[in-house]
Write an enzyme that holds these catalytic residues in place. Structure first.
Site, PDB file in Angstrom:
ATOM      1  N   MET A 156       0.529  -1.269  -0.100  1.00 20.94           N
ATOM      2  CA  MET A 156      -0.641   0.053  -0.242  1.00 20.94           C
ATOM      3  C   MET A 156       0.962   1.049   0.296  1.00 20.94           C
ATOM      4  O   MET A 156       0.764   1.972   0.981  1.00 20.94           O
ATOM      5  CB  MET A 156      -1.030   0.260   1.205  1.00 20.94           C
ATOM      6  CG  MET A 156      -1.857   1.071   1.169  1.00 20.94           C
ATOM      7  SD  MET A 156      -3.162   0.568  -0.388  1.00 20.94           S
ATOM      8  CE  MET A 156      -4.384   1.072   0.517  1.00 20.94           C
ATOM      9  N   GLY A 157       1.389   0.907  -1.245  1.00 22.50           N
ATOM     10  CA  GLY A 157       2.184   2.054  -1.416  1.00 22.50           C
ATOM     11  C   GLY A 157       1.491   3.781  -2.256  1.00 22.50           C
ATOM     12  O   GLY A 157       0.792   3.678  -1.878  1.00 22.50           O
ATOM     13  N   ARG A 158       2.414   4.518  -2.687  1.00 26.84           N
ATOM     14  CA  ARG A 158       1.582   5.715  -3.308  1.00 26.84           C
ATOM     15  C   ARG A 158       1.258   5.408  -4.656  1.00 26.84           C
ATOM     16  O   ARG A 158      -0.513   5.462  -4.724  1.00 26.84           O
ATOM     17  CB  ARG A 158       3.029   6.378  -4.381  1.00 26.84           C
ATOM     18  CG  ARG A 158       4.108   7.053  -3.579  1.00 26.84           C
ATOM     19  CD  ARG A 158       5.138   7.949  -4.096  1.00 26.84           C
ATOM     20  NE  ARG A 158       5.695   6.151  -4.411  1.00 26.84           N
ATOM     21  CZ  ARG A 158       6.836   6.785  -4.206  1.00 26.84           C
ATOM     22  NH1 ARG A 158       7.926   7.421  -3.461  1.00 26.84           N
ATOM     23  NH2 ARG A 158       7.826   5.285  -4.066  1.00 26.84           N
ATOM     24  N   ILE A 159       1.162   4.120  -5.381  1.00 21.07           N
ATOM     25  CA  ILE A 159      -0.065   3.599  -6.027  1.00 21.07           C
ATOM     26  C   ILE A 159      -0.661   3.001  -5.350  1.00 21.07           C
ATOM     27  O   ILE A 159      -2.062   2.759  -6.250  1.00 21.07           O
ATOM     28  CB  ILE A 159       1.074   2.232  -7.503  1.00 21.07           C
ATOM     29  CG1 ILE A 159       1.972   3.879  -7.698  1.00 21.07           C
ATOM     30  CG2 ILE A 159       0.174   2.082  -8.518  1.00 21.07           C
ATOM     31  CD1 ILE A 159       3.506   3.043  -9.362  1.00 21.07           C
ATOM     32  N   SER A 238       3.074  -4.894 -10.437  1.00 25.13           N
ATOM     33  CA  SER A 238       5.011  -4.475  -9.613  1.00 25.13           C
ATOM     34  C   SER A 238       5.578  -4.751 -10.725  1.00 25.13           C
ATOM     35  O   SER A 238       5.753  -4.025 -11.514  1.00 25.13           O
ATOM     36  CB  SER A 238       4.155  -5.468  -8.615  1.00 25.13           C
ATOM     37  OG  SER A 238       3.973  -6.491  -8.352  1.00 25.13           O
ATOM     38  N   ARG A 239       6.082  -5.997 -10.303  1.00 21.81           N
ATOM     39  CA  ARG A 239       6.954  -6.588 -10.469  1.00 21.81           C
ATOM     40  C   ARG A 239       7.059  -7.989 -10.856  1.00 21.81           C
ATOM     41  O   ARG A 239       7.301  -8.691 -10.424  1.00 21.81           O
ATOM     42  CB  ARG A 239       8.665  -6.027 -10.240  1.00 21.81           C
ATOM     43  CG  ARG A 239       9.768  -5.324 -10.561  1.00 21.81           C
ATOM     44  CD  ARG A 239       9.127  -4.806 -10.992  1.00 21.81           C
ATOM     45  NE  ARG A 239      10.465  -2.908 -11.643  1.00 21.81           N
ATOM     46  CZ  ARG A 239       9.763  -2.586 -11.777  1.00 21.81           C
ATOM     47  NH1 ARG A 239       8.075  -2.587 -12.624  1.00 21.81           N
ATOM     48  NH2 ARG A 239      10.085  -1.042 -12.301  1.00 21.81           N
ATOM     49  N   GLU A 268      11.450 -10.275 -19.225  1.00 27.45           N
ATOM     50  CA  GLU A 268      10.489  -9.339 -20.172  1.00 27.45           C
ATOM     51  C   GLU A 268      11.215  -8.562 -21.588  1.00 27.45           C
ATOM     52  O   GLU A 268      12.575  -8.321 -21.109  1.00 27.45           O
ATOM     53  CB  GLU A 268      10.303  -7.942 -19.471  1.00 27.45           C
ATOM     54  CG  GLU A 268       8.937  -7.684 -18.743  1.00 27.45           C
ATOM     55  CD  GLU A 268       8.616  -6.289 -17.843  1.00 27.45           C
ATOM     56  OE1 GLU A 268       9.021  -5.913 -18.112  1.00 27.45           O
ATOM     57  OE2 GLU A 268       7.834  -6.630 -16.655  1.00 27.45           O
ATOM     58  N   HIS A 287       3.982  -3.690 -20.070  1.00 26.71           N
ATOM     59  CA  HIS A 287       4.662  -3.161 -18.933  1.00 26.71           C
ATOM     60  C   HIS A 287       4.299  -2.092 -19.608  1.00 26.71           C
ATOM     61  O   HIS A 287       5.504  -1.091 -19.701  1.00 26.71           O
ATOM     62  CB  HIS A 287       6.210  -2.976 -19.268  1.00 26.71           C
ATOM     63  CG  HIS A 287       6.420  -2.852 -17.471  1.00 26.71           C
ATOM     64  ND1 HIS A 287       7.523  -3.727 -17.427  1.00 26.71           N
ATOM     65  CD2 HIS A 287       6.664  -1.900 -17.118  1.00 26.71           C
ATOM     66  CE1 HIS A 287       8.298  -2.972 -15.589  1.00 26.71           C
ATOM     67  NE2 HIS A 287       6.956  -1.957 -15.418  1.00 26.71           N
TER      68      HIS A 287
HETATM   69  P1  NAP Z   1       6.182   2.636  -3.120  1.00 25.73           P
HETATM   70  O1  NAP Z   1       5.430   3.907  -2.483  1.00 25.73           O
HETATM   71  O2  NAP Z   1       6.995   2.595  -2.622  1.00 25.73           O
HETATM   72  O3  NAP Z   1       5.082   1.907  -2.826  1.00 25.73           O
HETATM   73  C1  NAP Z   1       5.612   1.038  -2.467  1.00 25.73           C
HETATM   74  C2  NAP Z   1       4.400  -0.443  -1.033  1.00 25.73           C
HETATM   75  O4  NAP Z   1       5.229  -1.598  -1.167  1.00 25.73           O
HETATM   76  C3  NAP Z   1       5.508   0.456   0.340  1.00 25.73           C
HETATM   77  O5  NAP Z   1       4.407   1.084   0.833  1.00 25.73           O
HETATM   78  C4  NAP Z   1       6.476  -0.575   0.948  1.00 25.73           C
HETATM   79  O6  NAP Z   1       6.133  -0.541   2.230  1.00 25.73           O
HETATM   80  C5  NAP Z   1       5.204  -1.287   0.171  1.00 25.73           C
HETATM   81  N1  NAP Z   1       6.373  -3.184   0.346  1.00 25.73           N
HETATM   82  C6  NAP Z   1       7.875  -2.930   0.364  1.00 25.73           C
HETATM   83  N2  NAP Z   1       7.797  -4.057   0.564  1.00 25.73           N
HETATM   84  C7  NAP Z   1       7.389  -4.630   0.675  1.00 25.73           C
HETATM   85  C8  NAP Z   1       6.825  -6.484   0.854  1.00 25.73           C
HETATM   86  N3  NAP Z   1       7.917  -7.286   1.781  1.00 25.73           N
HETATM   87  N4  NAP Z   1       5.753  -6.433   1.741  1.00 25.73           N
HETATM   88  C9  NAP Z   1       4.305  -5.959   1.768  1.00 25.73           C
HETATM   89  N5  NAP Z   1       4.638  -4.390   1.037  1.00 25.73           N
HETATM   90  C10 NAP Z   1       6.019  -4.674   0.710  1.00 25.73           C
HETATM   91  O7  NAP Z   1       5.795   2.487  -4.654  1.00 25.73           O
HETATM   92  P2  NAP Z   1       5.078   3.082  -6.350  1.00 25.73           P
HETATM   93  O8  NAP Z   1       5.518   4.314  -5.862  1.00 25.73           O
HETATM   94  O9  NAP Z   1       4.030   2.631  -4.872  1.00 25.73           O
HETATM   95  O10 NAP Z   1       5.294   1.346  -7.060  1.00 25.73           O
HETATM   96  C11 NAP Z   1       4.815  -0.138  -6.365  1.00 25.73           C
HETATM   97  C12 NAP Z   1       5.672  -0.142  -7.343  1.00 25.73           C
HETATM   98  O11 NAP Z   1       5.186  -1.086  -8.454  1.00 25.73           O
HETATM   99  C13 NAP Z   1       7.357   0.063  -7.724  1.00 25.73           C
HETATM  100  O12 NAP Z   1       8.815  -0.215  -7.392  1.00 25.73           O
HETATM  101  C14 NAP Z   1       7.310  -0.364  -9.126  1.00 25.73           C
HETATM  102  O13 NAP Z   1       7.959  -1.761  -8.855  1.00 25.73           O
HETATM  103  C15 NAP Z   1       5.891  -0.892  -9.425  1.00 25.73           C
HETATM  104  N6  NAP Z   1       5.213  -0.396 -10.875  1.00 25.73           N
HETATM  105  C16 NAP Z   1       5.337  -0.591 -12.320  1.00 25.73           C
HETATM  106  C17 NAP Z   1       5.175   0.572 -12.761  1.00 25.73           C
HETATM  107  C18 NAP Z   1       4.796  -0.595 -14.000  1.00 25.73           C
HETATM  108  O14 NAP Z   1       4.695  -0.024 -15.063  1.00 25.73           O
HETATM  109  N7  NAP Z   1       3.963  -1.468 -14.069  1.00 25.73           N
HETATM  110  C19 NAP Z   1       4.596   1.343 -12.764  1.00 25.73           C
HETATM  111  C20 NAP Z   1       5.352   2.162 -11.602  1.00 25.73           C
HETATM  112  C21 NAP Z   1       5.415   1.170 -10.455  1.00 25.73           C
HETATM  113  P3  NAP Z   1       6.744   0.024   3.319  1.00 25.73           P
HETATM  114  O15 NAP Z   1       6.201   1.811   2.995  1.00 25.73           O
HETATM  115  O16 NAP Z   1       6.519   0.117   4.298  1.00 25.73           O
HETATM  116  O17 NAP Z   1       8.105   0.102   2.754  1.00 25.73           O
END
Ligand code: NAP
Length: 322
Positions: A156-159, A238-239, A268, A287
């Site tokens: 539960m991060g930004r996205i 995510s990934r 990929e 992607h």
């Molecule tokens: P973010 O704000 O850093 O959010 C990631 C969340 O995941 C954080 O709340 C983090 O928790 C949590 N997390 C980390 N490790 C974890 C674990 N082991 N178990 C459970 N939760 C965990 O990142 P975001 O900007 O939302 O982006 C998330 C991911 O989406 C990126 O890292 C990227 O890989 C992927 N993404 C994909 C695309 C696409 O084109 N498909 C585009 C953008 C991003 P904490 O806050 O507690 O650390």
């Protein structure tokens, strides 16, 4: 023309190139869809001071060892799992990324996949094109209700927050699992924290949005799919490395879960002959999470700003915090 060499590993929008041009000599890989070969990148980076990269490049230790002058790596992405951060840090190379600007666009795509997989949209479109549609059928192409269903968000991060906001508009019961619990989000949005096991057992839709890392590698595999409902729709934006694809294939094939929507893959580009793509209950896209015209242009500029700051020896405006 400045004194520095900047390597850009893809054809990117002109505005961002113009910004960087003032600070150095650009080497630009001329392709948009074909990745710069690793060996070619290794060659070009030898005398480079700055690298403008993306999720399709592997920036590992071997590559960085061949770049003694490198001051900054700027990736046109929020995820940085393709970069050896530990070694970059050791070498004093600054690393920048593009957080936040892509939140809504990526959340849109996650929700698009959720709806498309839940309501069998791609399968339905194929049904018409392949001339299979004979008449209205009472149970033809029936899917899962989205409105009022339970959504489990892992990461539960930004996205993730963006996906939750969309889900609330569909009257979904939103639960989440995250490394750290986030009481302010619970308060603001009325979503509920849930241990992973409970989330997997009770959710109708599951969206994975944790970053790619050693810690999250295959965090969803056989055991986790077995916990899910047979009617569950699993979405990964995510990934690809976060999911054991063999286990996903088996779960979909054997009806342990109902459908999947995938934007990311372990390898990929995924091969068109990959077994996952033979399944009618898989909705797959290449992607494109952040791929709106406006967002990609903003990401390209942000990455250019990071790169320029790195060249000037200034703090990057969007530095990776890991
Ligand atoms: P973010 O704000 O850093 O959010 C990631 C969340 O995941 C954080 O709340 C983090 O928790 C949590 N997390 C980390 N490790 C974890 C674990 N082991 N178990 C459970 N939760 C965990 O990142 P975001 O900007 O939302 O982006 C998330 C991911 O989406 C990126 O890292 C990227 O890989 C992927 N993404 C994909 C695309 C696409 O084109 N498909 C585009 C953008 C991003 P904490 O806050 O507690 O650390």
């Amino acid at each position: 023309m400045g004194e520095y060499k900047i390597v850009v590993t893809r054809k990117i929008p002109d505005e961002s190139l113009d910004m960087m041009k003032k600070y150095g000599e650009l080497y630009i890989w001329p392709e948009e869809e074909i990745a710069m070969p690793y060996e070619r990148l290794k060659e070009e980076i030898r005398n480079a001071h700055a690298l403008y990269t993306n999720v399709g490049d592997k920036i590992d230790r071997e590559l960085l060892e061949s770049a003694p002058h490198l001051k900054v790596i700027s990736t046109m992405a929020v995820g940085f799992d393709n970069i050896d951060m530990e070694y970059a840090r050791e070498q004093g190379v600054a690393v920048g990324h593009t957080p936040s600007v892509l939140n809504e666009t990526t959340a849109d795509l996650a929700f698009t996949l959720l709806m498309a997989a839940g309501r069998r949209i791609v399968e339905g479109a194929g049904y018409i094109k392949e001339e299979k549609w004979k008449s209205w059928g009472p149970m033809l192409l029936t899917g899962q209700d989205i409105y009022g269903a339970r959504l489990g968000i892992i990461g539960m991060g930004r996205i993730g927050e963006g996906v939750a906001r969309r889900a609330l508009g569909f009257n979904m019961d939103v639960v989440y699992y995250n490394r750290n619990q986030k009481p302010h989000i619970e308060e603001e949005m009325g979503v509920t924290y849930c241990e992973l096991t409970e989330l997997l057992q009770t959710s109708d839709f599951i969206v994975l949005l944790a970053p790619g890392s050693e810690e999250t590698r295959h965090m969803i595999g056989t055991e986790q799919f077995q916990l899910m409902k047979e009617s569950a729709v699993f979405i990964n934006v995510s990934r690809g490395t976060n999911v054991d694809e063999q286990a996903l294939y088996k779960a979909l094939k054997e009806g342990e879960i109902w459908a999947a929507g995938l934007d990311v893959f372990e390898e990929e580009p995924i091969s068109a002959s990959h077994p996952l793509l033979s399944l009618p209950n898989v909705t797959a896209v290449p992607h494109i999470g952040s791929a709106s015209i406006a967002t990609r242009k903003k990401m390209a500029m942000m990455a250019a700003e990071n790169l320029v700051a790195g060249i000037k020896g200034e703090k990057l405006p969007f530095e990776v915090q890991a």
